[in-house]
Design an enzyme around this catalytic site. Structure first.
Site, PDB file in Angstrom:
ATOM      1  N   SER A 132      46.607  38.920  33.564  1.00 10.97           N
ATOM      2  CA  SER A 132      46.267  40.066  32.728  1.00 10.97           C
ATOM      3  C   SER A 132      47.075  40.105  31.442  1.00 10.97           C
ATOM      4  CB  SER A 132      46.533  41.355  33.522  1.00 10.97           C
ATOM      5  OG  SER A 132      46.403  42.508  32.724  1.00 10.97           O
ATOM      6  N   ASN A 133      46.512  40.813  30.455  1.00 12.89           N
ATOM      7  CA  ASN A 133      47.269  41.159  29.252  1.00 12.89           C
ATOM      8  C   ASN A 133      48.403  42.130  29.538  1.00 12.89           C
ATOM      9  OD1 ASN A 133      45.827  39.639  27.348  1.00 12.89           O
ATOM     10  ND2 ASN A 133      44.370  41.283  26.924  1.00 12.89           N
ATOM     11  N   ARG A 136      40.013  52.206  24.374  1.00 10.33           N
ATOM     12  CA  ARG A 136      39.826  50.881  24.951  1.00 10.33           C
ATOM     13  C   ARG A 136      39.419  49.855  23.886  1.00 10.33           C
ATOM     14  NH1 ARG A 136      41.258  46.927  28.347  1.00 10.33           N
ATOM     15  NH2 ARG A 136      39.490  45.799  29.228  1.00 10.33           N
ATOM     16  N   ASP A 164      41.148  39.290  36.403  1.00  8.03           N
ATOM     17  CA  ASP A 164      41.558  40.174  35.320  1.00  8.03           C
ATOM     18  C   ASP A 164      41.851  41.535  35.927  1.00  8.03           C
ATOM     19  OD1 ASP A 164      41.687  41.270  32.565  1.00  8.03           O
ATOM     20  OD2 ASP A 164      39.827  42.247  33.173  1.00  8.03           O
ATOM     21  N   ALA A 165      42.696  42.322  35.264  1.00 12.73           N
ATOM     22  CA  ALA A 165      43.083  43.621  35.815  1.00 12.73           C
ATOM     23  C   ALA A 165      42.234  44.759  35.260  1.00 12.73           C
ATOM     24  CB  ALA A 165      44.564  43.886  35.548  1.00 12.73           C
ATOM     25  N   TYR A 166      42.327  44.981  33.948  1.00  4.88           N
ATOM     26  CA  TYR A 166      41.789  46.195  33.340  1.00  4.88           C
ATOM     27  C   TYR A 166      40.292  46.081  33.074  1.00  4.88           C
ATOM     28  CZ  TYR A 166      46.732  47.099  32.903  1.00  4.88           C
ATOM     29  OH  TYR A 166      48.058  47.287  33.185  1.00  4.88           O
TER      30      TYR A 166
END
Length: 228
Positions: A123-124, A47, A16-18
């Site tokens: 990721s999203n 967030r 995942d990125a964030y």
């Protein structure tokens, strides 16, 4: 749960990125002086609404890309804190393209790559957002592919999102270990069929959802020790 045992048979590490690779609160951190006492509350609400909007749009069947969702969430946070500052909004959105990565990320990824593992992001984020974050962090030479939910037009934890990595890397789900700092994302990936190392950076409680991570670690430097 703790780091016990090992995770076997892995060919690829998917991240995942964030919140996992990139610090989502570093955008506000760059402009903390302009927000004053509102900085932390704005960042947290930004967030929170960003994630809520991904889930709600997925349920409603009204997809918008993550850049729009991120802007909508920031607008909500500004409204809640009675902030009307178009220049600050622009600068915060720009900062979101240049998020700081967590300190251990480059070394952890380099160690995994040196061991012959394939590394990818799922990721999203939009492709442009992910490309910008990876480049800004200087890890573009370590990541083989950036996979975005835009390929399927729905957000995590829909199973179609996790399938993107399987199809893109051409490996079996059980040959992927997925890392996320988001407990709900770790659960979703496990329910799909990935091996999962939950990067519990923030001391969260485990979600009461289908799927359970195979291991819990505090940061990514502990990941190589799990894999054989």
């Amino acid at each position: 749960m703790s780091i016990t045992g090992t995770i076997e048979g892995i060919k690829a590490c998917v991240f995942d990125a964030y919140g996992t690779l990139f610090d989502v609160h570093s955008a506000v951190g760059k402009h903390r002086h302009r927000l004053g006492d509102s900085a932390d509350p704005v960042s947290i609400l930004w967030r929170t609404k960003q994630l809520e909007y991904t889930w709600l749009r997925s349920l409603m069947g009204y997809h918008a890309d993550f850049w729009q969702v991120t802007g909508d969430a920031l607008d909500f946070a500004f409204d809640m804190h009675h902030i009307d500052n178009p220049d600050l909004r622009r600068d915060l959105m720009e900062a979101y393209l240049k998020l700081d990565c967590y300190p251990e990320v480059p070394a952890a990824l380099a160690t995994l790559k040196d061991r012959g593992l394939r590394l990818a992001i799922l990721s999203n984020g939009t492709p442009a957002m992910l490309d910008a974050a990876v480049k800004n962090s200087g890890i573009e030479g370590l990541i083989e592919k950036n996979f975005s939910v835009e390929d399927v037009g729905i957000f995590k934890p829909d199973p179609r999102v996790y399938r993107i990595a399987v199809d893109g890397l051409k490996v079996k789900p059980e040959e992927i270990v997925f890392q996320s700092s988001n407990a709900w994302d770790a659960a979703g990936a496990s329910a799909f069929g990935f091996k999962v190392a939950w990067v519990n950076r923030f001391g969260q409680s485990e979600e009461r959802l289908p799927g359970r991570p195979d291991a819990e670690i505090g940061d990514l430097m502990k990941l190589p020790d799990l894999l054989i």
